[in-house]
Design a protein around this motif. Structure first.
Motif, short mmCIF file in Angstrom:
data_model
loop_
_atom_site.label_atom_id
_atom_site.label_comp_id
_atom_site.label_asym_id
_atom_site.label_seq_id
_atom_site.Cartn_x
_atom_site.Cartn_y
_atom_site.Cartn_z
N HIS A 112 9.42 -0.41 -12.34
CA HIS A 112 8.46 0.02 -10.92
C HIS A 112 7.68 -1.12 -10.54
O HIS A 112 7.23 -1.21 -9.41
CB HIS A 112 7.40 1.10 -11.27
CG HIS A 112 8.30 2.51 -11.47
ND1 HIS A 112 7.66 3.61 -11.86
CD2 HIS A 112 9.72 2.46 -11.33
CE1 HIS A 112 8.79 4.50 -12.23
NE2 HIS A 112 9.83 4.04 -11.67
N THR B 233 5.68 -3.20 -3.11
CA THR B 233 6.01 -4.02 -3.98
C THR B 233 6.90 -5.20 -3.38
O THR B 233 7.09 -6.13 -3.33
CB THR B 233 6.75 -3.37 -5.14
OG1 THR B 233 6.13 -2.40 -5.68
CG2 THR B 233 7.45 -4.37 -6.04
N LEU C 145 4.68 -2.14 -10.93
CA LEU C 145 3.26 -2.00 -10.76
C LEU C 145 2.47 -2.84 -11.79
O LEU C 145 1.46 -3.11 -11.41
CB LEU C 145 3.00 -0.46 -10.87
CG LEU C 145 3.67 0.49 -9.68
CD1 LEU C 145 3.15 1.81 -10.00
CD2 LEU C 145 3.19 0.01 -8.52
N ARG D 173 -2.78 -6.26 -9.84
CA ARG D 173 -3.11 -5.39 -8.84
C ARG D 173 -4.21 -4.62 -8.65
O ARG D 173 -4.69 -4.09 -9.66
CB ARG D 173 -1.63 -4.47 -8.49
CG ARG D 173 -1.71 -3.65 -7.21
CD ARG D 173 -0.63 -2.49 -7.63
NE ARG D 173 0.79 -3.26 -8.00
CZ ARG D 173 1.52 -3.59 -7.10
NH1 ARG D 173 1.26 -3.11 -5.68
NH2 ARG D 173 2.87 -4.28 -7.47
N PRO E 19 1.57 2.47 -2.16
CA PRO E 19 0.63 1.48 -2.66
C PRO E 19 0.63 0.44 -1.88
O PRO E 19 1.43 -0.03 -1.28
CB PRO E 19 1.33 1.34 -4.14
CG PRO E 19 2.71 1.60 -3.83
CD PRO E 19 2.76 2.78 -2.96
N PRO F 23 -6.45 -1.54 -8.00
CA PRO F 23 -6.24 -0.08 -7.78
C PRO F 23 -6.95 0.53 -6.70
O PRO F 23 -7.85 -0.04 -6.04
CB PRO F 23 -6.58 0.37 -9.27
CG PRO F 23 -7.51 -0.47 -9.53
CD PRO F 23 -7.10 -2.10 -9.16
#
Length: 296
Positions: free
Chosen positions: A111, A40, A113, A155, A36, A157
């Motif tokens: 996680h 992170t 996200l 965030r 991604p 996508p």
């Protein structure tokens, strides 16, 4: 690794060499999916990095750096809170294993996200009411409530399967792309969802007032309804959302005009419905007063 053993054999010591077998570690399989964007672990560095770059180049005021603490401090506080909760659970678990499983249960929230900056003073959202305080830095309530709408400060996508129908020299040579391939820590990405009118052209014209190399414009058409080339003038990239991932991921209706501005750190900086909204966002980023120029 070789090991030498000395064994007593009569009057002399004879060395016996014994080779210890080498342990072979299984080769890790490479994931077919791209990581991604941004990773992170790099969120913290990129959040500060793009702001430092703008200030150093004289495109933004030093006060922009204050938003680093404004955005990151609540996230770090939440991280410490959750880490303490996990530690306490492990400490309180009994030695016979009682409550041990619950103590080691992490859940998808770790996680990270869902980490967001929805309360930030530099994000703008004309579609959803903006939070005035960091009430949910990890995005837990959004997951629990099954809320899918993308908000400013969250965030951005991905959306794969975008068919390229028009591109500047920067994007020549490709037939399809994805948003993660377009996003970059070097510039803002302006995603313009087309409604078939001249609103997209008006948006591009307004963005010419800001540094050209610090933003990229992407015109996104709904499937089967590409806009005439005359309305795509000045765009860095024109794509057709053939599989509908972009419209679904960003909750934009077919034929609806909406603009999302993605920051260099992969966070949605603005969700706007008008040219005035986009100008308001960029004025907050690139605003440098005469008094502040003396500090640069």
């Amino acid at each position: 690794m070789n090991t030498t053993l000395f064994v007593r054999c009569g009057p002399r010591t004879q060395p016996i060499r014994r080779t210890r077998p080498q342990l072979k570690h299984p080769r890790r399989r490479k994931s077919p999916l791209p990581p991604p964007y941004p990773l992170t672990k790099n969120l913290l560095q990129i959040n500060l990095g793009w702001k430092l770059s703008l200030v150093e180049q004289g495109h933004a005021a030093p006060s922009l750096l204050d938003t680093y603490t404004e955005e990151r401090a609540p996230v770090i506080a939440e991280m410490l809170k959750r880490s303490t909760t996990l530690f306490d659970a492990a400490q309180n678990a009994k030695s016979d294993g009682t409550n041990m499983e619950r103590a080691w249960r992490r859940g998808g929230v770790l996680h990270m996200l869902g980490v967001n900056y929805r309360w930030s003073s530099i994000v703008l959202d004309e579609r959803t009411p903006k939070e005035t305080a960091p009430v949910d830095p990890y995005g837990v309530t959004r997951v629990e409530a099954n809320v899918n709408i993308v908000r400013a400060g969250e965030r951005a996508p991905d959306a794969p399967g975008l068919q390229i129908v028009g591109a500047s020299a920067l994007y020549q040579g490709k037939e399809t792309t994805s948003l993660l391939d377009i996003f970059s820590p070097s510039y803002h990405t302006v995603l313009i969802f087309s409604d078939g009118t001249d609103k997209a052209a008006q948006m591009v014209s307004a963005l010419k007032a800001y540094p050209a190399d610090l933003s990229r414009t992407v015109l996104i058409h709904s499937n089967g309804n590409p806009e005439p080339p005359s309305n795509a003038g000045g765009m860095d990239l024109v794509v057709v959302d053939g599989e509908g991932h972009a419209h679904d991921g960003y909750q934009v209706g077919q034929g609806e005009f909406l603009t999302l501005i993605v920051r260099p750190d992969g966070v949605v900086g603005a969700v706007v419905c008008s040219v005035q909204g986009a100008k308001q966002y960029f004025d907050g980023i690139f605003n440098v007063t005469q008094a502040e120029m003396t500090l640069l």
